[in-house]
Enzyme design. Structure first.
Site, PDB file in Angstrom:
ATOM      1  N   ASP A 191      31.716  63.392  43.958  1.00 13.60           N
ATOM      2  CA  ASP A 191      30.579  63.088  44.835  1.00 13.60           C
ATOM      3  C   ASP A 191      29.398  63.942  44.375  1.00 13.60           C
ATOM      4  OD1 ASP A 191      28.978  62.384  47.244  1.00 13.60           O
ATOM      5  OD2 ASP A 191      30.895  61.618  47.962  1.00 13.60           O
ATOM      6  N   HIS A 252      26.479  58.425  44.573  1.00 13.83           N
ATOM      7  CA  HIS A 252      27.237  59.666  44.778  1.00 13.83           C
ATOM      8  C   HIS A 252      27.695  60.265  43.442  1.00 13.83           C
ATOM      9  CE1 HIS A 252      27.480  59.566  49.206  1.00 13.83           C
ATOM     10  NE2 HIS A 252      27.510  58.242  49.077  1.00 13.83           N
ATOM     11  N   GLU A 309      26.642  53.339  49.863  1.00 18.29           N
ATOM     12  CA  GLU A 309      25.344  53.994  50.071  1.00 18.29           C
ATOM     13  C   GLU A 309      24.475  54.078  48.819  1.00 18.29           C
ATOM     14  OE1 GLU A 309      26.660  56.914  53.745  1.00 18.29           O
ATOM     15  OE2 GLU A 309      26.801  57.746  51.731  1.00 18.29           O
TER      16      GLU A 309
END
Ligand code: TNX
Length: 546
Positions: A191, A252, A309
């Protein structure tokens, strides 16, 4: 007439008392009948089986010695007092179905598959660990149990990118997962703050990308070597737990981009260097060779590619030369189309490695075919995405923030962890999930594989903080995922749960007591006695967001 009334009154009363005797197991089994007999387990008890059950027999022996300090030997059916592990001919039933009989002189565990035998052993161990050992002897009440799970997928996700906890903590988590019959460990290894898995072809991923965590960007590199990964995978396999790695892309990706900036697709002002570059051919070769090593390390044949995301940090794609060329060449009209193209190519390469593709629910609006693909529904505020996933024919794992994000606080008074518009995630909400709003959806019956809790770790640095978020919600998750709706009952669960707190304390776990949220001196761990409560280090998280 009077007599008749008395007769019925007594009958009802006796049934009532009977109903009060609960099988002391979490998750609650499908069927459990108390027999009234007693089995005495001591060092003369022998474990009987064959070569196919030897590994499970050894696990049982080792656990009894570890937790009860009684050493059993393996032996034969001729002994006076034994535990028989028996694989029966295969019949059509869930792999984890088993029967456990605790009789007067023998305990029998029968199942068609090793997974079932293991589940039966896990039940037996729970019964054993809740009994006191008196002079080397453990008395077990007689029971006849028939059991099988509601859902095949019963998981926990741990984020070790934001903060790294290390292999001893992971092994302890796997121990408790086995205790509660949870069988999927989803390992979020990459991440923004750190890349935590060694990749031989790209050593800088860990040497550079492993540096830092969510609270300290200069923390020394922390990661798992491939040898350590293999050790964890083996440890999990001994407990019939599949380990599913997550390599998050195309967003990420910040830690990876620090190590190999050539493959970065840039970011946005708030999320710099957040993405891999979907416009460069080299990116696909780079990521595919990473995933190929990942595939070798994880025999579960499932790879989670995140895909969440991306819009947080793909603003640079609007300016990036390679991405702009791709847009022109493919005639894409917007960035979501670029994202869908990237995800499709990576999914194809995972399927070419004979792996299933797993991803967060953003992929539902993309271009993926539904075969060998599972969607993780996490946006509880977007029930329409779950509906659409099922409509399209994707398999689904349920893990909505409310009530399955264990980084959310469990009580209104707590501050360490997230809230969502003031809502929190108490044990009872975990227990009651999934409700009819989910299970009544078209296709829910055959496409929902199960559920998992996600433990994101932005807010947690210490092992004790991790424990506090997991226990006892993990027990509620286990029963929600295993026990059929008809068998669930929160009151009964609460009574059984209270008896597990002693076991948590014995294992040094720092846990939340939902029945006495203020303080519960009788269960205080040494750490709590010293006043080291996690709330002291609290940070209030933003209310909305990812
Ligand atoms: C959303 S769930 C995220 C994570 C955060 C989490 C915090 C998901 C796919 N993305 O990156 O850690 O919220 O609760």
């Amino acid at each position: 007439m009077k007599h008749l009334f008395l007769f019925f009154a007594l009958l009802t009363a006796s049934q009532f008392t009977k109903a009060q005797v609960q099988i002391p197991l979490i998750p609650k089994p499908v069927e459990a009948v108390q027999l009234g007999s007693t089995f005495i387990l001591d060092q003369h008890t022998q474990i009987f089986g064959d070569e196919n059950t030897a590994a499970i027999a050894h696990y049982l022996q080792a656990e009894i010695l570890k937790y009860s300090a009684v050493s059993l030997r393996t032996g034969n059916q001729g002994s006076a007092n034994y535990i028989h592990l028996k694989l029966t001919p295969k019949v059509k039933q869930p792999a984890e179905a088993y029967q456990l009989s605790v009789l007067e002189n023998k305990i029998e565990i029968k199942a068609s598959y090793p997974q079932g035998l293991f589940a039966g052993v896990s039940s037996l161990l729970q019964l054993i660990r809740q009994q006191n050992v008196v002079k080397g002897r453990i008395s077990l009440s007689g029971w006849q149990i028939k059991d099988h799970p509601r859902y095949a997928w019963r998981g926990i996700m741990l984020d070790e990118s934001r903060h790294f906890f290390g292999k001893e903590k992971v092994k302890q988590l796997l121990d408790w997962m086995a205790f509660y019959k949870l069988n999927k460990f989803h390992w979020h290894l990459t991440d923004q703050p750190g890349w935590r898995i060694e990749i031989k072809a790209y050593p800088k991923l860990t040497l550079v990308g492993g540096i830092g965590n969510h609270t300290d960007s200069l923390a020394k590199a922390q990661y798992y070597t491939q040898e350590e990964i293999k050790e964890i995978v083996r440890y999990a396999a001994e407990r019939y737990i599949d380990v599913i790695p997550e390599i998050d892309m195309p967003g990420h990706a910040t830690a990876a981009n620090r190590a190999y900036p050539a493959f970065s697709g840039g970011g946005s002002p708030k999320y710099p260097e957040f993405t891999f570059n979907p416009g460069k051919e080299e990116t696909y070769a780079y990521l595919s060779s990473i995933l190929q090593e990942v595939d070798v390390l994880f025999p579960s044949q499932m790879i989670h590619i995140g895909a969440d995301e991306v819009h947080f940090g793909n603003a640079h794609w609007n300016k990036d030369e390679a991405v702009q060329q791709l847009i022109k060449k493919q005639n894409f009209k917007d960035l979501p189309e670029v994202e869908a193209y990237f995800v499709k190519r990576m999914a194809d390469s995972i399927k070419n490695m004979n792996n299933e593709v797993l991803a967060w629910d953003e992929i539902v609006s993309g271009k993926l075919s539904t075969d060998k693909t599972t969607v993780f529904w996490w946006r509880h505020d977007k029930p329409e995405v779950l509906k659409q996933a099922l409509q399209k024919g994707f398999k689904v794992v349920l893990c909505p923030r409310l009530p399955l994000y264990f980084d959310f606080v469990q009580d209104s008074s707590q501050v360490l962890g997230r809230k969502w518009s003031g809502s929190f995630v108490p044990v009872q909400n975990v227990y009651n999930f999934p409700g009819a709003a989910v299970t009544d959806l078209p296709n829910a019956g055959n496409l929902i594989r199960g559920m998992q809790a996600n433990l994101w770790t932005e807010a947690f640095v210490e092992n004790q903080q991790l424990d506090y978020m997991l226990f006892p919600r993990m027990a509620a998750l286990a029963e929600a995922a295993w026990t059929n709706q008809a068998g669930k009952n929160y009151e009964g669960f609460s009574d059984r749960l209270k008896k597990h707190f002693r076991l948590y304390s014995l294992d040094g776990l720092y846990f939340f007591n939902p029945f006495r949220p203020k303080t519960s001196p009788e269960w205080l761990t040494p750490l709590q006695r010293k006043g080291l409560v996690p709330n002291n280090e609290a940070q209030t998280k933003q209310e909305k967001g990812g």
